[in-house]
Design an enzyme around this catalytic site. Sequence first.
Site, PDB file in Angstrom:
ATOM      1  N   PHE A 147       0.807  -1.227   0.000  1.00 13.57           N
ATOM      2  CA  PHE A 147       0.000   0.000   0.000  1.00 13.57           C
ATOM      3  C   PHE A 147       0.835   1.269   0.000  1.00 13.57           C
ATOM      4  O   PHE A 147       0.364   2.326  -0.413  1.00 13.57           O
ATOM      5  CB  PHE A 147      -0.919   0.028   1.233  1.00 13.57           C
ATOM      6  CG  PHE A 147      -0.184   0.241   2.532  1.00 13.57           C
ATOM      7  CD1 PHE A 147       0.142   1.527   2.972  1.00 13.57           C
ATOM      8  CD2 PHE A 147       0.207  -0.832   3.317  1.00 13.57           C
ATOM      9  CE1 PHE A 147       0.832   1.725   4.161  1.00 13.57           C
ATOM     10  CE2 PHE A 147       0.905  -0.641   4.495  1.00 13.57           C
ATOM     11  CZ  PHE A 147       1.219   0.645   4.920  1.00 13.57           C
ATOM     12  N   LYS A 171      -1.046  -7.620  -8.768  1.00 14.24           N
ATOM     13  CA  LYS A 171      -1.965  -7.745  -7.634  1.00 14.24           C
ATOM     14  C   LYS A 171      -1.577  -6.675  -6.628  1.00 14.24           C
ATOM     15  O   LYS A 171      -0.659  -6.843  -5.825  1.00 14.24           O
ATOM     16  CB  LYS A 171      -1.858  -9.141  -7.008  1.00 14.24           C
ATOM     17  CG  LYS A 171      -3.114  -9.604  -6.226  1.00 14.24           C
ATOM     18  CD  LYS A 171      -3.536  -8.739  -5.075  1.00 14.24           C
ATOM     19  CE  LYS A 171      -2.617  -8.874  -3.886  1.00 14.24           C
ATOM     20  NZ  LYS A 171      -3.112  -8.060  -2.707  1.00 14.24           N
ATOM     21  N   GLU A 174      -4.874  -4.421  -1.327  1.00  9.35           N
ATOM     22  CA  GLU A 174      -6.322  -4.222  -1.286  1.00  9.35           C
ATOM     23  C   GLU A 174      -6.692  -2.859  -0.716  1.00  9.35           C
ATOM     24  O   GLU A 174      -7.816  -2.376  -0.911  1.00  9.35           O
ATOM     25  CB  GLU A 174      -6.989  -5.327  -0.468  1.00  9.35           C
ATOM     26  CG  GLU A 174      -6.547  -5.429   0.977  1.00  9.35           C
ATOM     27  CD  GLU A 174      -5.280  -6.236   1.182  1.00  9.35           C
ATOM     28  OE1 GLU A 174      -4.979  -6.545   2.357  1.00  9.35           O
ATOM     29  OE2 GLU A 174      -4.594  -6.555   0.186  1.00  9.35           O
ATOM     30  N   SER A 224       5.899  -7.146   4.081  1.00  9.78           N
ATOM     31  CA  SER A 224       6.557  -7.424   5.359  1.00  9.78           C
ATOM     32  C   SER A 224       7.394  -8.695   5.247  1.00  9.78           C
ATOM     33  O   SER A 224       7.139  -9.568   4.409  1.00  9.78           O
ATOM     34  CB  SER A 224       5.518  -7.584   6.465  1.00  9.78           C
ATOM     35  OG  SER A 224       4.763  -8.767   6.266  1.00  9.78           O
ATOM     36  N   CYS A 279       9.996   0.943   3.843  1.00 13.46           N
ATOM     37  CA  CYS A 279      10.995  -0.022   4.290  1.00 13.46           C
ATOM     38  C   CYS A 279      12.389   0.581   4.366  1.00 13.46           C
ATOM     39  O   CYS A 279      13.314  -0.075   4.847  1.00 13.46           O
ATOM     40  CB  CYS A 279      10.999  -1.246   3.381  1.00 13.46           C
ATOM     41  SG  CYS A 279      11.439  -0.887   1.673  1.00 13.46           S
ATOM     42  N   GLU A 369      10.336  -4.698  13.338  1.00 12.46           N
ATOM     43  CA  GLU A 369       9.989  -3.521  12.553  1.00 12.46           C
ATOM     44  C   GLU A 369       8.730  -2.876  13.118  1.00 12.46           C
ATOM     45  O   GLU A 369       7.776  -3.563  13.478  1.00 12.46           O
ATOM     46  CB  GLU A 369       9.754  -3.933  11.094  1.00 12.46           C
ATOM     47  CG  GLU A 369       9.408  -2.797  10.170  1.00 12.46           C
ATOM     48  CD  GLU A 369       9.147  -3.264   8.744  1.00 12.46           C
ATOM     49  OE1 GLU A 369       9.462  -2.521   7.797  1.00 12.46           O
ATOM     50  OE2 GLU A 369       8.614  -4.385   8.573  1.00 12.46           O
TER      51      GLU A 369
END
Length: 478
Positions: A147, A171, A174, A224, A279, A369
């Site tokens: 995202f 893909k 969402e 992740s 990240c 994280e």
Amino acid sequence: MWKVDNQIGSETLHNPAAVHPITSPLNGQVIGEVSYADSAMIDKAVAKARTAQKQWAQLTYKKRTEVLFAMRQQLLDHEAELAQIITQENGKSLAESHAALAKAVELCEFAVSIPAVIAGRTEFVSSGIEVKEMTFPVGVLACITPFNFPLMVPMWTIPNALVCGNAVILKPSEATPITAMKIAELFAKAGLPDGLLSVVHGEKEVVEALCDHPGIDALTFVGSTPVAKLVYKRATASLKRCLAMGGAKNHILVTEEVDPQIVAKEITSAAYGMSGQRCMAASVVLAIGHCDAVIDQIITLSKEMVAGRDCPPLISQKAVDKVCQYLEKTPGSIVVDGRKAQIEGDPNGYYIGPSVILYDDFEVMPKEEVFGPTLEIIKAATLEEAIAYQNRSPYGNGASIFTDTGLYAQKAVLGLSSGMLGVNIGVPVPRDPFSFGGLKGSKFGYGDITGYGSLPFLTTTRKVTTKWNPKDKKDWLS
């Protein structure tokens, strides 16, 4: 209200059995709905991709780059619209959205340069014996993206994959499907042939279907670390190429001779940009020697930041709750508490301010994280101690040192265990043509996801040996 459906080439497919809301982090309001793909839609996307890819692969590299050259212009022509969409569905500031778009343009520019850098080698290895290398596309590639960069991260993979002759099934997250819909729309306007790019929406089930599908040859993933591990294992179990980029906890080393104001500004910008939802965000400061002035300035700047004005919202209330839970259980001393921060923005938005945590003991500082606007600081007695601590991190995306001493910079570059290193820069992301990619738990698979490093992943190499003088045998090679 946005209506987002699955885009199978030029065909739009709606799944009424799986419609989900799209919520803006800015205010918690529903701004649209997205329908998730079912297995039949995924099969159709793969079938169209395989047919289209065979024809696309017959074109030269130079011919394929024409679409990317046109796509670059499409991005520029729709810059304002795209930036607004990214900010609306992701929550990041307009400035951050425009910066991500500029990077997407740069990614197209590298893709256009691929014909100049991918040329194979040719050599006469013996009398009359010639060996040459030829590159070919892998085939159909699935691209699963997060995202936080709904435009830039898909464009890490799609342009290079297409120029190399592959077809792509995207893909997206969402949480941010609208930008993906616009990506497909703009590629169609740029002249990409039907079937070479499809967009399927969904969550875990769709990811698993892409990992398992026998018609998909390779897969890239960004997300992740725990999920990256699962994706890598599942995709490679079905004998696919896979490059899965995971999370990070990036360390910044600071030596005592630096300018406190300059360095503190750089570090807080690296930590709180996009509210830490990247990240490559700065996560841990290792203050070497007498760096109290730097620490004090970081605390001062952090206290002055306002959520909504200086820090955009997190992607969801669940993300805010996760940061709050981290702050509740930390064994460190919270000197700036983002839960108490002033907020300028809709009260229903997913806001939290910057937090600063001080630690006295390396052993108790968590290694997980956070993925939020949280900066952790600990003092180190020596440069060697700081490097040794960073080496123990399970992640290896980025690490930096702020120093005015060349010897310290050299020791850090040689000693830090991360794929992307910085000297006097807080977010050490390389620019194209250099490649993005980490080490250890930040990356699973071989190669990098952008630039030069992506090309071996996106292509196969064939070696052709040709003999022209069968009568002229001079040695064992001929």
